[in-house]
Design an enzyme around this catalytic site. Structure first.
Site, PDB file in Angstrom:
ATOM      1  N   GLY A 165     -21.412  -6.910  -2.403  1.00 20.77           N
ATOM      2  CA  GLY A 165     -21.815  -6.492  -1.058  1.00 20.77           C
ATOM      3  C   GLY A 165     -23.285  -6.105  -1.009  1.00 20.77           C
ATOM      4  O   GLY A 165     -23.693  -5.279  -0.188  1.00 20.77           O
ATOM      5  N   GLN A 199     -14.417  -5.931   4.149  1.00 24.00           N
ATOM      6  CA  GLN A 199     -14.445  -5.956   5.614  1.00 24.00           C
ATOM      7  C   GLN A 199     -14.517  -4.494   6.055  1.00 24.00           C
ATOM      8  O   GLN A 199     -13.589  -3.731   5.842  1.00 24.00           O
ATOM      9  CB  GLN A 199     -13.177  -6.654   6.118  1.00 24.00           C
ATOM     10  CG  GLN A 199     -13.221  -7.093   7.569  1.00 24.00           C
ATOM     11  CD  GLN A 199     -13.416  -5.987   8.587  1.00 24.00           C
ATOM     12  OE1 GLN A 199     -14.536  -5.754   9.086  1.00 24.00           O
ATOM     13  NE2 GLN A 199     -12.356  -5.265   8.898  1.00 24.00           N
ATOM     14  N   GLU A 228     -12.155   7.211   6.464  1.00 27.58           N
ATOM     15  CA  GLU A 228     -11.022   6.634   7.204  1.00 27.58           C
ATOM     16  C   GLU A 228      -9.714   6.802   6.431  1.00 27.58           C
ATOM     17  O   GLU A 228      -8.641   6.658   7.003  1.00 27.58           O
ATOM     18  CB  GLU A 228     -11.276   5.148   7.471  1.00 27.58           C
ATOM     19  CG  GLU A 228     -12.263   4.880   8.579  1.00 27.58           C
ATOM     20  CD  GLU A 228     -11.732   5.257   9.972  1.00 27.58           C
ATOM     21  OE1 GLU A 228     -10.621   4.846  10.306  1.00 27.58           O
ATOM     22  OE2 GLU A 228     -12.433   5.977  10.696  1.00 27.58           O
ATOM     23  N   ALA A 276     -18.498  -4.457  -1.474  1.00 26.19           N
ATOM     24  CA  ALA A 276     -18.135  -5.564  -0.583  1.00 26.19           C
ATOM     25  C   ALA A 276     -16.785  -5.318   0.078  1.00 26.19           C
ATOM     26  O   ALA A 276     -15.917  -4.666  -0.483  1.00 26.19           O
ATOM     27  CB  ALA A 276     -18.094  -6.868  -1.374  1.00 26.19           C
ATOM     28  N   ARG A 317      -9.727   1.895  20.788  1.00 28.41           N
ATOM     29  CA  ARG A 317      -8.902   1.464  19.654  1.00 28.41           C
ATOM     30  C   ARG A 317      -7.449   1.866  19.864  1.00 28.41           C
ATOM     31  O   ARG A 317      -7.182   2.873  20.525  1.00 28.41           O
ATOM     32  CB  ARG A 317      -9.417   2.120  18.367  1.00 28.41           C
ATOM     33  CG  ARG A 317     -10.812   1.664  18.083  1.00 28.41           C
ATOM     34  CD  ARG A 317     -11.411   2.268  16.845  1.00 28.41           C
ATOM     35  NE  ARG A 317     -12.766   1.745  16.716  1.00 28.41           N
ATOM     36  CZ  ARG A 317     -13.599   2.025  15.739  1.00 28.41           C
ATOM     37  NH1 ARG A 317     -13.215   2.856  14.775  1.00 28.41           N
ATOM     38  NH2 ARG A 317     -14.783   1.486  15.706  1.00 28.41           N
ATOM     39  N   SER A 322     -13.641   5.798   1.742  1.00 27.92           N
ATOM     40  CA  SER A 322     -14.090   6.078   3.106  1.00 27.92           C
ATOM     41  C   SER A 322     -13.333   7.260   3.708  1.00 27.92           C
ATOM     42  O   SER A 322     -12.155   7.478   3.403  1.00 27.92           O
ATOM     43  CB  SER A 322     -13.830   4.826   3.951  1.00 27.92           C
ATOM     44  OG  SER A 322     -13.820   5.143   5.322  1.00 27.92           O
ATOM     45  N   TYR A 375      -7.767  -0.864   8.008  1.00 26.26           N
ATOM     46  CA  TYR A 375      -8.941  -0.640   7.157  1.00 26.26           C
ATOM     47  C   TYR A 375      -8.723   0.598   6.270  1.00 26.26           C
ATOM     48  O   TYR A 375      -8.945   0.556   5.054  1.00 26.26           O
ATOM     49  CB  TYR A 375     -10.194  -0.453   8.031  1.00 26.26           C
ATOM     50  CG  TYR A 375     -11.393   0.008   7.243  1.00 26.26           C
ATOM     51  CD1 TYR A 375     -12.164  -0.895   6.524  1.00 26.26           C
ATOM     52  CD2 TYR A 375     -11.757   1.361   7.204  1.00 26.26           C
ATOM     53  CE1 TYR A 375     -13.258  -0.468   5.790  1.00 26.26           C
ATOM     54  CE2 TYR A 375     -12.849   1.789   6.469  1.00 26.26           C
ATOM     55  CZ  TYR A 375     -13.595   0.879   5.767  1.00 26.26           C
ATOM     56  OH  TYR A 375     -14.677   1.297   5.023  1.00 26.26           O
TER      57      TYR A 375
HETATM   58  O1  F7E Z   1     -17.099   3.885  15.317  1.00 20.75           O
HETATM   59  C1  F7E Z   1     -16.271   5.164  18.723  1.00 20.75           C
HETATM   60  C2  F7E Z   1     -15.155   4.574  17.871  1.00 20.75           C
HETATM   61  O2  F7E Z   1     -17.348   1.508  14.630  1.00 20.75           O
HETATM   62  C3  F7E Z   1     -17.392   5.250  15.374  1.00 20.75           C
HETATM   63  C4  F7E Z   1     -17.513   2.220   9.018  1.00 20.75           C
HETATM   64  O3  F7E Z   1     -18.654   2.266   8.205  1.00 20.75           O
HETATM   65  O4  F7E Z   1     -17.408   4.597   9.127  1.00 20.75           O
HETATM   66  C5  F7E Z   1     -17.441   3.428   9.925  1.00 20.75           C
HETATM   67  O5  F7E Z   1     -16.278   3.318  10.739  1.00 20.75           O
HETATM   68  C6  F7E Z   1     -16.672   5.906  16.548  1.00 20.75           C
HETATM   69  C7  F7E Z   1     -15.194   5.522  16.685  1.00 20.75           C
HETATM   70  O6  F7E Z   1     -17.516   3.372  12.889  1.00 20.75           O
HETATM   71  C8  F7E Z   1     -17.643   2.457  20.699  1.00 20.75           C
HETATM   72  O7  F7E Z   1     -13.927   4.586  18.591  1.00 20.75           O
HETATM   73  C9  F7E Z   1     -16.959   4.484  21.043  1.00 20.75           C
HETATM   74  O8  F7E Z   1     -14.457   6.676  16.975  1.00 20.75           O
HETATM   75  O9  F7E Z   1     -19.350   3.039  14.462  1.00 20.75           O
HETATM   76  P1  F7E Z   1     -17.887   2.870  14.354  1.00 20.75           P
HETATM   77  P2  F7E Z   1     -16.151   3.875  12.223  1.00 20.75           P
HETATM   78  O10 F7E Z   1     -14.974   3.213  12.831  1.00 20.75           O
HETATM   79  O11 F7E Z   1     -16.161   5.354  12.198  1.00 20.75           O
HETATM   80  C10 F7E Z   1     -16.312   4.686   8.205  1.00 20.75           C
HETATM   81  C11 F7E Z   1     -16.498   5.927   7.366  1.00 20.75           C
HETATM   82  C12 F7E Z   1     -16.120   3.467   7.401  1.00 20.75           C
HETATM   83  O12 F7E Z   1     -15.711   3.506   6.244  1.00 20.75           O
HETATM   84  C13 F7E Z   1     -16.276   2.173   8.123  1.00 20.75           C
HETATM   85  O13 F7E Z   1     -16.417   1.087   7.224  1.00 20.75           O
HETATM   86  O14 F7E Z   1     -17.286   5.477  17.751  1.00 20.75           O
HETATM   87  N1  F7E Z   1     -16.816   4.230  19.707  1.00 20.75           N
HETATM   88  N2  F7E Z   1     -17.467   3.410  21.658  1.00 20.75           N
HETATM   89  C14 F7E Z   1     -17.228   2.983  19.464  1.00 20.75           C
HETATM   90  N3  F7E Z   1     -17.299   2.290  18.325  1.00 20.75           N
HETATM   91  C15 F7E Z   1     -17.787   1.017  18.374  1.00 20.75           C
HETATM   92  N4  F7E Z   1     -17.891   0.311  17.231  1.00 20.75           N
HETATM   93  N5  F7E Z   1     -18.188   0.461  19.572  1.00 20.75           N
HETATM   94  C16 F7E Z   1     -18.143   1.136  20.771  1.00 20.75           C
HETATM   95  O15 F7E Z   1     -18.520   0.624  21.812  1.00 20.75           O
END
Ligand code: F7E
Length: 339
Positions: free
Chosen positions: A12, A89, A133, A87, A284, A131, A155
């Site tokens: 990655g 998804q 998550e 690396a 989501r 993570s 994930y």
């Molecule tokens: O979402 C909210 C969404 O997609 C953050 C990855 O690096 O960190 C990352 O995962 C928050 C969530 O990152 C939108 O619902 C609102 O609550 O930027 P994100 P993530 O899902 O937290 C963890 C630690 C990892 O390991 C992962 O690989 O933001 N949100 N509105 C939104 N999110 C997105 N993408 N787009 C929106 O429009």
């Protein structure tokens, strides 16, 4: 006599974390190698763009996480002291849309790297990119290394599996396998689908008159956001310890998407309330609870702490996207910024 240079392998390497880690390790005098998909070599300017500053100093090997044979082949050619397995998804929302490919790549990919290392280089230290998550529906706040996992996305499930695989190779085969449980970490190198970069790129488009609104999902969602450059230092420190162990890496502060918007638009002299629109399609099926990390162990044992706070992070992203978009539109006025 100078000791031989350490040799590191990064899976990655073309991503946000991989590129910062490659730069950091090159700076420390490492010989850095990276695994990339063959398609990246066909479009190097596009796919290897984040590695621009170190590309001439690192070695790239084509391999595919879905193929044990390709990983085995690379590991049979060179000995490595350290392997950083980054690396996979990594977009959580995509894992709801296609849980099968996320599970397959993230779980099998980790298993293939571990199995090939065990076969060929059991002394190589292994870092697994865990993570926040994995905590999902949280059992306590803030979360630390001993907090039970209850992932809420395919994930998150794939990361819990990778974490346990790494722990099993450590316990069953005596290998040096360690996990970083990293909370969100961002930078101007983040892909545009993640919310921080989506916002900073959106602010830039609006500021330069290329867009009139930004459509987002849940504005009340909160995250513990740090800077990726800080977090790759923790990855390296984790592999320098005498014993393999797992560490939470976080800032210990949570902020909402709304706060991020407020600061990001203000940085460009705008009011987010005039431009941000709710988009139900981005919501989501399940959200994690409040994710805030307790990085006391990393602070105490590794001597690690973050250097960039929330305000600094937002500013850096917005300034970088304003500059990027201004230079892109100058070179090609019809170019539209992705995101
Ligand atoms: O979402 C909210 C969404 O997609 C953050 C990855 O690096 O960190 C990352 O995962 C928050 C969530 O990152 C939108 O619902 C609102 O609550 O930027 P994100 P993530 O899902 O937290 C963890 C630690 C990892 O390991 C992962 O690989 O933001 N949100 N509105 C939104 N999110 C997105 N993408 N787009 C929106 O429009």
């Amino acid at each position: 006599m100078t000791p031989p240079r350490k040799r590191a392998l990064i899976t990655g390497i073309t991503g946000q974390d991989g590129s910062y880690l490659a730069e950091y390790l090159v700076g420390l005098g490492y010989e850095v190698h990276g695994l990339v998909r063959r398609v990246a070599l066909e479009q190097p300017e596009l796919r290897l763009g984040r590695l621009r500053s170190v590309l001439s100093q690192i070695q790239i090997h084509p391999a595919n996480l879905d193929s044990y044979a390709s990983i085995f082949h690379v590991l049979s050619q060179q000995r490595f002291d350290e392997c950083y397995h980054l690396a996979g998804q990594s977009f959580v929302a995509e894992s709801f849309a296609d849980g099968f490919s996320t599970m397959s790549t993230n779980i099998n990919g980790t298993h293939y790297v571990l199995a090939a290392l065990k076969e060929l280089q059991p002394k190589c230290k292994f870092y697994f990119a865990g993570s926040s998550e994995m905590f999902g529906r949280v059992h306590e706040t803030p979360q630390r290394e001993t907090t039970p996992f209850q992932p809420r996305s395919p994930y998150g499930i794939s990361k819990v599996a990778g974490y346990h695989l790494s722990a099993n190779y450590r316990e069953d085969f005596g290998m040096f396998c360690a996990s970083g449980i990293l909370f969100n970490h961002e930078s101007p190198r983040r892909s545009f689908e993640f919310v921080t970069r989506k916002i900073s790129a959106g602010v830039a488009r609006i500021k330069l008159g290329l867009a009139s609104e930004l459509r987002l999902g849940n504005l009340e969602a909160q995250r513990d956001w740090g800077h990726a450059r800080d977090y790759v230092r923790a990855m390296h420190l984790i592999l320098q310890q005498p014993e393999p162990d797992d560490y939470v890496v976080a800032t210990g502060e949570a902020h909402s998407v709304r706060e991020f918007c407020e600061l990001a638009f203000a940085e460009a002299g705008l009011d987010y309330r005039d431009f941000v629109k709710r988009d139900e399609a981005v919501h989501r099926p399940a959200e994690t609870d409040l994710l805030i990390g307790d990085a006391s162990k990393a602070r105490l044992v590794l001597g690690w702490q973050p250097t960039v706070g929330f305000v600094g992070l937002v500013k850096e992203l917005v300034q970088a996207d304003l500059e990027l978009l201004a230079s892109t539109t100058q070179q090609n006025p019809s170019a539209v910024h992705p995101g």
